[in-house]
Design a protein around this motif. Structure first.
Motif, PDB file in Angstrom:
ATOM      1  N   TYR A 104       0.809  -1.218   0.000  1.00 49.03           N
ATOM      2  CA  TYR A 104       0.000   0.000   0.000  1.00 49.03           C
ATOM      3  C   TYR A 104       0.849   1.277   0.000  1.00 49.03           C
ATOM      4  CZ  TYR A 104      -4.487  -2.378   0.666  1.00 49.03           C
ATOM      5  OH  TYR A 104      -5.626  -3.129   0.495  1.00 49.03           O
ATOM      6  N   ALA A 105       2.141   1.169  -0.257  1.00 50.02           N
ATOM      7  CA  ALA A 105       3.011   2.349  -0.272  1.00 50.02           C
ATOM      8  C   ALA A 105       2.532   3.348  -1.323  1.00 50.02           C
ATOM      9  CB  ALA A 105       4.451   1.941  -0.554  1.00 50.02           C
ATOM     10  N   ARG A 106       2.421   4.614  -0.929  1.00 49.19           N
ATOM     11  CA  ARG A 106       1.935   5.657  -1.841  1.00 49.19           C
ATOM     12  C   ARG A 106       3.043   6.226  -2.725  1.00 49.19           C
ATOM     13  NH1 ARG A 106      -3.109   7.606  -0.052  1.00 49.19           N
ATOM     14  NH2 ARG A 106      -4.154   5.896   1.015  1.00 49.19           N
ATOM     15  N   ALA A 107       4.273   6.006  -2.343  1.00 49.74           N
ATOM     16  CA  ALA A 107       5.422   6.444  -3.144  1.00 49.74           C
ATOM     17  C   ALA A 107       6.557   5.463  -2.897  1.00 49.74           C
ATOM     18  CB  ALA A 107       5.841   7.861  -2.784  1.00 49.74           C
ATOM     19  N   VAL A 108       7.448   5.346  -3.886  1.00 49.28           N
ATOM     20  CA  VAL A 108       8.556   4.393  -3.820  1.00 49.28           C
ATOM     21  C   VAL A 108       9.841   5.130  -4.153  1.00 49.28           C
ATOM     22  CG1 VAL A 108       9.545   2.283  -4.799  1.00 49.28           C
ATOM     23  CG2 VAL A 108       7.074   2.447  -4.431  1.00 49.28           C
ATOM     24  N   PRO A 131      15.807 -20.884   3.846  1.00 51.37           N
ATOM     25  CA  PRO A 131      15.803 -19.523   3.295  1.00 51.37           C
ATOM     26  C   PRO A 131      17.207 -18.981   3.096  1.00 51.37           C
ATOM     27  CG  PRO A 131      15.321 -19.464   5.631  1.00 51.37           C
ATOM     28  CD  PRO A 131      15.387 -20.920   5.254  1.00 51.37           C
ATOM     29  N   ASP A 132      17.332 -18.076   2.160  1.00 51.83           N
ATOM     30  CA  ASP A 132      18.617 -17.432   1.898  1.00 51.83           C
ATOM     31  C   ASP A 132      18.893 -16.396   2.984  1.00 51.83           C
ATOM     32  OD1 ASP A 132      20.838 -16.699  -0.124  1.00 51.83           O
ATOM     33  OD2 ASP A 132      19.881 -14.781   0.375  1.00 51.83           O
ATOM     34  N   PRO A 133      20.112 -16.352   3.551  1.00 51.37           N
ATOM     35  CA  PRO A 133      20.383 -15.436   4.667  1.00 51.37           C
ATOM     36  C   PRO A 133      20.859 -14.047   4.248  1.00 51.37           C
ATOM     37  CG  PRO A 133      22.248 -16.894   4.342  1.00 51.37           C
ATOM     38  CD  PRO A 133      21.214 -17.313   3.336  1.00 51.37           C
ATOM     39  N   LEU A 134      21.110 -13.809   2.960  1.00 49.21           N
ATOM     40  CA  LEU A 134      21.659 -12.522   2.537  1.00 49.21           C
ATOM     41  C   LEU A 134      20.627 -11.405   2.700  1.00 49.21           C
ATOM     42  CD1 LEU A 134      23.494 -13.627  -0.731  1.00 49.21           C
ATOM     43  CD2 LEU A 134      24.505 -13.213   1.532  1.00 49.21           C
ATOM     44  N   ASP A 135      21.079 -10.257   3.178  1.00 46.20           N
ATOM     45  CA  ASP A 135      20.196  -9.112   3.393  1.00 46.20           C
ATOM     46  C   ASP A 135      19.958  -8.397   2.062  1.00 46.20           C
ATOM     47  OD1 ASP A 135      18.794  -6.940   4.290  1.00 46.20           O
ATOM     48  OD2 ASP A 135      20.456  -6.039   5.399  1.00 46.20           O
ATOM     49  N   SER A 136      18.686  -8.247   1.677  1.00 49.11           N
ATOM     50  CA  SER A 136      18.362  -7.628   0.390  1.00 49.11           C
ATOM     51  C   SER A 136      18.189  -6.118   0.473  1.00 49.11           C
ATOM     52  CB  SER A 136      17.074  -8.242  -0.175  1.00 49.11           C
ATOM     53  OG  SER A 136      15.946  -7.871   0.609  1.00 49.11           O
ATOM     54  N   ALA A 137      18.213  -5.540   1.669  1.00 49.49           N
ATOM     55  CA  ALA A 137      17.881  -4.119   1.831  1.00 49.49           C
ATOM     56  C   ALA A 137      18.690  -3.183   0.934  1.00 49.49           C
ATOM     57  CB  ALA A 137      18.030  -3.713   3.294  1.00 49.49           C
ATOM     58  N   PRO A 138      20.004  -3.408   0.726  1.00 53.08           N
ATOM     59  CA  PRO A 138      20.741  -2.458  -0.118  1.00 53.08           C
ATOM     60  C   PRO A 138      20.336  -2.478  -1.582  1.00 53.08           C
ATOM     61  CG  PRO A 138      22.234  -3.744   1.269  1.00 53.08           C
ATOM     62  CD  PRO A 138      20.897  -4.410   1.340  1.00 53.08           C
ATOM     63  N   PHE A 139      19.530  -3.449  -1.996  1.00 52.74           N
ATOM     64  CA  PHE A 139      19.314  -3.672  -3.426  1.00 52.74           C
ATOM     65  C   PHE A 139      17.857  -3.498  -3.867  1.00 52.74           C
ATOM     66  CE2 PHE A 139      22.573  -6.555  -1.687  1.00 52.74           C
ATOM     67  CZ  PHE A 139      23.697  -5.969  -2.260  1.00 52.74           C
ATOM     68  N   VAL A 140      16.970  -3.099  -2.951  1.00 47.37           N
ATOM     69  CA  VAL A 140      15.544  -3.041  -3.284  1.00 47.37           C
ATOM     70  C   VAL A 140      14.975  -1.659  -2.969  1.00 47.37           C
ATOM     71  CG1 VAL A 140      15.200  -5.507  -2.934  1.00 47.37           C
ATOM     72  CG2 VAL A 140      14.877  -3.941  -1.003  1.00 47.37           C
ATOM     73  N   PRO A 141      13.870  -1.282  -3.633  1.00 47.36           N
ATOM     74  CA  PRO A 141      13.215  -0.003  -3.346  1.00 47.36           C
ATOM     75  C   PRO A 141      12.538  -0.015  -1.970  1.00 47.36           C
ATOM     76  CG  PRO A 141      12.498  -0.931  -5.462  1.00 47.36           C
ATOM     77  CD  PRO A 141      13.218  -2.001  -4.738  1.00 47.36           C
ATOM     78  N   ARG A 142      12.286   1.187  -1.451  1.00 46.97           N
ATOM     79  CA  ARG A 142      11.587   1.343  -0.175  1.00 46.97           C
ATOM     80  C   ARG A 142      10.339   2.198  -0.381  1.00 46.97           C
ATOM     81  NH1 ARG A 142      17.310   2.416   2.167  1.00 46.97           N
ATOM     82  NH2 ARG A 142      18.187   0.363   1.741  1.00 46.97           N
ATOM     83  N   GLY A 143       9.395   2.033   0.497  1.00 46.91           N
ATOM     84  CA  GLY A 143       8.234   2.905   0.507  1.00 46.91           C
ATOM     85  C   GLY A 143       8.580   4.256   1.099  1.00 46.91           C
TER      86      GLY A 143
END
Length: 714
Positions: A104-108, A131-143
């Motif tokens: 439901y993010a209004r902007a990305v 599950p894969d343990p690698l952190d995806s945060a540096p590589f994905v968009p945020r709301g």
């Protein structure tokens, strides 16, 4: 990247389970996320430098995890990490190592970067049991938390009647990337589309609505990124509430929302409606080998249709790897919340639903009584805007042209195929063409719909441009990197005997005439015409009929190579349509005799010899010439005060044969004379011949269309 347990606000209040998403109330932000099977949910807040702060949500109400963060406001970047079991064989794909975008993010904000951490399964093996343990945060968009306010005062949606609508299908970026009169900083953006230079083009052409290729926030598929390409068209949605960030000239901290609204307001001020091409049938997460970006990690089995007997796989009616499960209340709610948001908050005027048959599947078959239709039809907001279905998907039984229920209009694929067949010289006769010219009553009349249920088109974003349809018979898609496997192979086009560009004046002339023939057929047909952006300018994609991954000059409109005569021709035809109610009827013709006419009918069909078509003619597959007579005194419509609408009468002759033909223009009571208004053998359609001709025999050139206004003596 470091994480800390505390963030901008170390205090998380209980908050509310509604509404879903992140909403600022002036002093703080309420967050709410639905997930049926999670054991815990972490809200992740990001500082401007990328530092992450995780906040465990403590409250859950009816499967919604929620909290309120005092002091957190617009501009805050955020995402979720969802805890739970990881067992793909049962459909569970929870993995807190993956940062997930709020549905439901209004902007990305932020780009998707190809990295092994995007994938939820361990070791690069999609069937891995861990599950894969690698952190995806540096590589994905945020709301992004946004401020919803906008100065809508004075906005007046045009609310153009369906029968008066002319649609212009256009890509936000491609429209202005090469426009010399749009400032460089605005090219390819929402602001560029709203720039006076482009708006003037729309107004001068005479279209009444733009149908924008997807503007919901999307990302590119991993297989494209590996080849150094990107998804240009945008049919790979990740965020159903957020305008695509890359189309913003003003930044991505929520500014894209304001810019989109300003674009809508500017187009409305010019009398142009805004219709969105929406992709609710699948998401950007692909199949079991695809990335974990949002829905897959929030509640995989709750959002997607999993394969029966094999929950580690997805049911794929879309050809894109997955299908959203609109049989489930929470998915239906997402769809409807999104649609209402774009109408109420963003002021759009309608939607074109990509692969709409996939949304109407209750179990396997496409169901006219599915929950999808029910919720649309009863909704007091969404039911009042323009609704267009692409009435097919790639599953068995998915081709449903003519089978959507009342309230819906449809991309009429049969119109496209028939008109292409006729003008390519295929021996298909004229029976089907007659239906298509007059609103396709064989498809839409039986359930009470009207001719405007048919959105008539010959080209669209997917396929050859109109110029290329008569330049190439074979696709040239090598640049897509799929070894020619992609794109339609049966295009129903004709290259005038030479494949590709030609210097032969005769070839050039007949190709240009074919383009004019198709435009004339389209714009003089009953129903709602849709033009593809650039077809009125002579645009080419050099034979690529699937340019979905070509974000470059091949796809962008070339404003430096405009066919001025073609532009004049197209705008004249649209003006003629606008001025002539008989060419945009609101009710189907029924062939009735017009009272007081001496024997003419509201609709009549003529053979080249001057007589009305016989039963034998209708079934003659070799017949390539037909005259369509429309009596303007027999229109089955009334104006707003209940008075009968009366218009001029027309005789439209279409001749697709390779040689000239003698046609006999019928005399009284049909007409005393005829005025030539459109002749496609001339570059602008304006005939230099005598303006008025008498009934009787007249030679018609090969492959041409005439529009003749009926002259009656007092």
């Amino acid at each position: 990247m470091a994480d800390r347990a505390a963030g901008p606000s170390s205090e998380v209040w209980p908050g509310s389970p509604a509404p879903l998403g992140a909403h600022w109330d002036g002093t703080g932000t309420n967050v709410a996320l639905w997930t049926a099977g999670a054991s815990a949910v972490d809200l992740c807040l990001f500082d401007p430098d990328g530092t992450e702060h995780r906040q465990r949500l403590q409250e859950t109400t009816h499967q919604v995890w929620h909290g309120r963060l005092p002091g957190v406001g617009p501009g805050q970047r955020y995402g979720y990490r969802v805890h739970g079991g990881y067992d793909p064989s049962s459909g569970a794909r929870y993995n807190p190592a993956k940062l997930l975008l709020d549905p439901y993010a209004r902007a990305v904000d932020g780009e998707l970067t190809l990295d092994p951490a995007l994938f939820g399964y361990a070791g690069g093996h999609p069937d891995a049991g861990s599950p894969d343990p690698l952190d995806s945060a540096p590589f994905v968009p945020r709301g992004v938390v946004i401020h919803d306010s906008f100065p809508w005062a004075g906005d007046a949606p045009p609310r153009t009647a369906w029968s008066d609508t002319v649609i212009y299908e256009v890509h936000v970026k491609g429209a202005t990337m090469r426009h010399p009169d749009v400032p460089p900083a605005l090219r390819g953006t929402y602001a560029g589309l709203a720039h006076p230079a482009f708006v003037e083009h729309l107004v001068s052409l005479g279209v009444t609505a733009v149908e924008l290729l997807p503007v919901h926030h999307f990302v590119s598929e991993p297989h494209l990124l590996r080849r150094g390409l990107t998804n240009y068209w945008g049919y790979n949605t990740l965020g159903y509430f957020a305008p695509h960030a890359a189309y913003s000239s003003a930044g991505t901290g929520g500014a894209q929302v304001t810019e989109f609204k300003a674009m809508v307001k500017a187009l409305h001020a010019a009398g142009i409606e805004v219709i969105l091409d929406v992709v609710y049938n699948h998401t950007a997460e692909g199949d079991h080998t695809g990335p974990t970006l949002s829905f897959k990690g929030i509640d995989n089995s709750g959002y997607y249709r999993l394969a029966g007997g094999e929950p580690a796989r997805y049911t794929d009616y879309t050809g894109c790897g997955n299908t959203l499960d609109v049989r489930r209340p929470q998915v239906l709610a997402l769809l409807m919340d999104s649609l209402r948001y774009w109408v109420t908050e963003m002021h759009v005027d309608g939607f074109r639903f990509d692969l709409a048959s996939a949304l109407a599947r209750s179990f396997h078959d496409v169901d006219r009584l599915s929950a999808f239709f029910d919720v649309i039809h009863q909704d007091p907001v969404v039911s009042q805007v323009k609704l267009i279905a692409e009435p097919w998907d790639v599953g068995e039984g998915g081709y449903q042209v003519g089978n959507f229920p009342p309230l819906w209009t449809e991309w009429n694929g049969k119109y496209r195929d028939t008109v292409r067949d006729v003008w390519s010289g295929a021996h298909v006769g004229v029976r089907d063409l007659a239906y298509r010219l007059t609103g396709s009553s064989d498809l839409y009349r039986s359930d009470g719909r009207r001719p405007f249920a048919s959105v008539n088109f010959v080209t669209a974003h997917d396929g050859f441009t109109l110029r290329d349809l008569y330049t190439y018979e074979r696709k040239r898609n090598d640049a897509n990197g799929e070894e020619g496997r992609d794109g339609e192979s049966h295009n129903r086009g004709w290259n005038a005997g030479v494949e590709g560009p030609s210097d032969d004046p005769a070839v050039i002339e007949v190709r240009a005439r074919q383009v004019r023939n198709v435009l004339t057929t389209l714009l003089l047909s009953t129903g709602v015409p849709m033009l593809t952006a650039g077809d009125e300018l002579g645009r080419t994609q050099e034979g690529n009929n699937n340019a979905y991954c070509q974000d470059n000059e091949l796809s962008w409109l070339d404003w430096g190579a405009i066919d001025a005569d073609l532009w004049t021709f197209a705008s004249r035809l649209i003006a003629l349509r606008r001025q002539s109610p008989v060419l945009r009827q609101e009710a189907f013709f029924d062939g009735h005799e017009v009272p007081g006419s001496g024997g003419t009918r509201d609709l009549a069909w003529f053979a080249p010899g001057g007589g009305q078509l016989s039963t034998e003619d209708w079934y003659d597959t070799g017949l390539q010439t037909i005259g369509m007579y429309l009596d303007g005194r027999g229109i089955r419509a009334r104006d707003e005060r209940g008075r009968p609408v009366v218009d001029d009468s027309w005789l439209v002759y279409l001749h697709a044969g390779p040689a000239e033909v003698t046609v006999h223009l019928p005399g009284p009571p049909w007409a005393d004379a005829y005025e030539f208004v459109v002749s496609t053998e001339y570059p602008t359609g304006a005939p230099p011949r005598p303006a008025v001709v008498a009934p009787g025999p007249i030679t018609m050139p090969s492959r041409s269309v005439w529009a003749l206004r009926v002259v009656r003596r007092p």
